[in-house]
Design a protein around this motif. Structure first.
Motif, mmCIF file in Angstrom:
data_model
loop_
_atom_site.group_PDB
_atom_site.id
_atom_site.type_symbol
_atom_site.label_atom_id
_atom_site.label_comp_id
_atom_site.label_asym_id
_atom_site.label_seq_id
_atom_site.Cartn_x
_atom_site.Cartn_y
_atom_site.Cartn_z
ATOM 1 N N LEU A 40 -6.515 -4.795 1.873
ATOM 2 C CA LEU A 40 -7.035 -3.444 1.690
ATOM 3 C C LEU A 40 -5.937 -2.504 1.210
ATOM 4 O O LEU A 40 -4.905 -2.351 1.864
ATOM 5 N N VAL A 41 -6.183 -1.904 0.041
ATOM 6 C CA VAL A 41 -5.268 -0.888 -0.493
ATOM 7 C C VAL A 41 -6.103 0.271 -1.037
ATOM 8 O O VAL A 41 -7.266 0.101 -1.392
ATOM 9 N N PHE A 42 -5.483 1.430 -1.115
ATOM 10 C CA PHE A 42 -6.141 2.615 -1.665
ATOM 11 C C PHE A 42 -5.415 2.978 -2.949
ATOM 12 O O PHE A 42 -4.249 3.380 -2.916
ATOM 13 N N ASN A 43 -6.103 2.827 -4.061
ATOM 14 C CA ASN A 43 -5.492 2.925 -5.380
ATOM 15 C C ASN A 43 -5.728 4.311 -6.000
ATOM 16 O O ASN A 43 -6.857 4.650 -6.335
ATOM 17 N N GLY A 58 -9.993 11.273 -5.336
ATOM 18 C CA GLY A 58 -10.072 10.223 -4.331
ATOM 19 C C GLY A 58 -9.462 8.910 -4.795
ATOM 20 O O GLY A 58 -9.438 8.605 -5.988
ATOM 21 N N HIS A 59 -8.968 8.157 -3.841
ATOM 22 C CA HIS A 59 -8.372 6.850 -4.125
ATOM 23 C C HIS A 59 -9.448 5.773 -4.075
ATOM 24 O O HIS A 59 -10.298 5.777 -3.188
ATOM 25 N N VAL A 60 -9.393 4.845 -5.021
ATOM 26 C CA VAL A 60 -10.359 3.755 -5.099
ATOM 27 C C VAL A 60 -10.007 2.695 -4.058
ATOM 28 O O VAL A 60 -8.840 2.337 -3.883
ATOM 29 N N VAL A 61 -11.025 2.200 -3.365
ATOM 30 C CA VAL A 61 -10.837 1.143 -2.364
ATOM 31 C C VAL A 61 -10.773 -0.201 -3.084
ATOM 32 O O VAL A 61 -11.728 -0.621 -3.731
ATOM 33 N N ASP A 62 -9.628 -0.859 -3.006
ATOM 34 C CA ASP A 62 -9.435 -2.199 -3.570
ATOM 35 C C ASP A 62 -9.159 -3.158 -2.416
ATOM 36 O O ASP A 62 -8.485 -2.800 -1.449
ATOM 37 N N PHE A 63 -9.671 -4.382 -2.532
ATOM 38 C CA PHE A 63 -9.476 -5.316 -1.409
ATOM 39 C C PHE A 63 -9.453 -6.782 -1.820
ATOM 40 O O PHE A 63 -9.214 -7.649 -1.001
ATOM 41 N N ILE A 64 -9.686 -7.115 -3.095
ATOM 42 C CA ILE A 64 -9.641 -8.508 -3.541
ATOM 43 C C ILE A 64 -8.282 -8.736 -4.197
ATOM 44 O O ILE A 64 -8.012 -8.193 -5.277
ATOM 45 N N ALA A 65 -7.435 -9.517 -3.540
ATOM 46 C CA ALA A 65 -6.065 -9.737 -4.016
ATOM 47 C C ALA A 65 -5.991 -11.009 -4.838
ATOM 48 O O ALA A 65 -6.399 -12.081 -4.388
ATOM 49 N N ALA A 72 -6.480 0.257 -13.070
ATOM 50 C CA ALA A 72 -6.142 -1.149 -12.829
ATOM 51 C C ALA A 72 -4.634 -1.330 -12.910
ATOM 52 O O ALA A 72 -3.964 -0.701 -13.715
ATOM 53 N N LEU A 73 -4.109 -2.188 -12.054
ATOM 54 C CA LEU A 73 -2.675 -2.462 -11.957
ATOM 55 C C LEU A 73 -1.886 -1.212 -11.585
ATOM 56 O O LEU A 73 -0.704 -1.093 -11.879
ATOM 57 N N SER A 74 -2.561 -0.233 -10.957
ATOM 58 C CA SER A 74 -1.957 1.031 -10.530
ATOM 59 C C SER A 74 -1.384 1.840 -11.687
ATOM 60 O O SER A 74 -0.467 2.637 -11.509
ATOM 61 N N ILE A 75 -1.925 1.634 -12.892
ATOM 62 C CA ILE A 75 -1.527 2.447 -14.047
ATOM 63 C C ILE A 75 -2.049 3.856 -13.838
ATOM 64 O O ILE A 75 -3.124 4.066 -13.295
ATOM 65 N N ALA A 76 -1.295 4.852 -14.287
ATOM 66 C CA ALA A 76 -1.672 6.272 -14.236
ATOM 67 C C ALA A 76 -1.786 6.776 -12.805
ATOM 68 O O ALA A 76 -2.576 7.671 -12.518
ATOM 69 N N LEU A 92 -0.514 -10.499 -8.412
ATOM 70 C CA LEU A 92 -0.747 -9.761 -9.651
ATOM 71 C C LEU A 92 -1.318 -8.374 -9.406
ATOM 72 O O LEU A 92 -0.737 -7.369 -9.806
ATOM 73 N N PHE A 93 -2.481 -8.305 -8.775
ATOM 74 C CA PHE A 93 -3.109 -7.014 -8.502
ATOM 75 C C PHE A 93 -4.204 -7.177 -7.464
ATOM 76 O O PHE A 93 -4.602 -8.291 -7.122
ATOM 77 N N VAL A 94 -4.682 -6.039 -6.975
ATOM 78 C CA VAL A 94 -5.775 -6.005 -6.010
ATOM 79 C C VAL A 94 -6.898 -5.201 -6.643
ATOM 80 O O VAL A 94 -6.665 -4.123 -7.188
#
Length: 194
Positions: free
Chosen positions: A55-58, A124-131, A62-66, A135-137
């Motif tokens: 679980l991360v809040f992005n 708001g931060h996007v909820v990401d959870f599939i790692a 994608a790939l935490s760009i911008a 590479l990325f979540v």
């Protein structure tokens, strides 16, 4: 039959809408599950280290760009939604209906996060959870957007246009009609019908 194109268009719009709604619902339900079941930053491996939950809040794309430009990404997502809705009026292909449905559902899924999650409206931060390895979540909305991109590339490679026509269907007036030439026994001449 005049009702046929209208019925076909309705079927394509229904397909696009159903795909978008399914993606949106699955995306939001899976994010709700992730928020209630996972500890932020803690990884749970599923297929070794290749695939897992984390679980991360992005705040970025994608790939935490911008990162730090969340409001710009919110505007981009809104723009994508508007473009898909406008394009849906010209849709004439099932491949495009599914592609745009996936794109619309994914864009709205992440847009909802940007509008309603912390730290505030449109930021708001996007909820990401599939790692995916190291590479990325990502999330379900991201998967839908990637699949949509692949299907759009496939449609372009197959020569299928948004309106359902194909590259081979668009013959210029100056190109000879091979079937007409074969039936008249003449080659090299274009026949002009009255």
């Amino acid at each position: 039959m005049p009702s046929s194109p209208s019925a076909g268009s309705r079927r394509l719009l229904v397909t696009l809408t159903v795909v978008a709604v399914v993606v949106l619902v699955v995306d939001q339900l899976s994010k709700r599950w992730a928020l209630s079941s996972l500890v932020p930053g803690e990884r749970t491996d599923l297929l070794g280290h290749a695939l897992g939950f984390q679980l991360v809040f992005n705040p970025g794309a994608a790939l935490s760009i911008a990162t730090g430009m969340t409001w710009v990404l919110t505007l981009v997502a809104l723009g994508v939604v508007v473009l898909v809705v406008r394009a849906s009026r010209r849709i004439g292909s099932m491949l495009w209906a599914v592609s745009l449905g996936l794109l619309l559902g994914g864009a709205i899924g992440n847009l909802v996060d940007r509008l309603v999650r912390e730290p505030g409206f449109a930021r708001g931060h996007v909820v990401d959870f599939i790692a995916y390895g190291d590479l990325f979540v990502g999330n379900v909305a991201d998967i839908a957007i990637v699949v949509a991109a692949v299907l759009i590339v496939l449609a372009v490679l197959l020569g299928v246009h948004l309106d359902g026509s194909r590259d081979g269907d668009r013959r210029g007036d100056d190109e000879p009609d091979e079937h007409a030439e074969a039936s008249t026994g003449r080659t090299g001449e274009a026949t002009n019908g009255a």
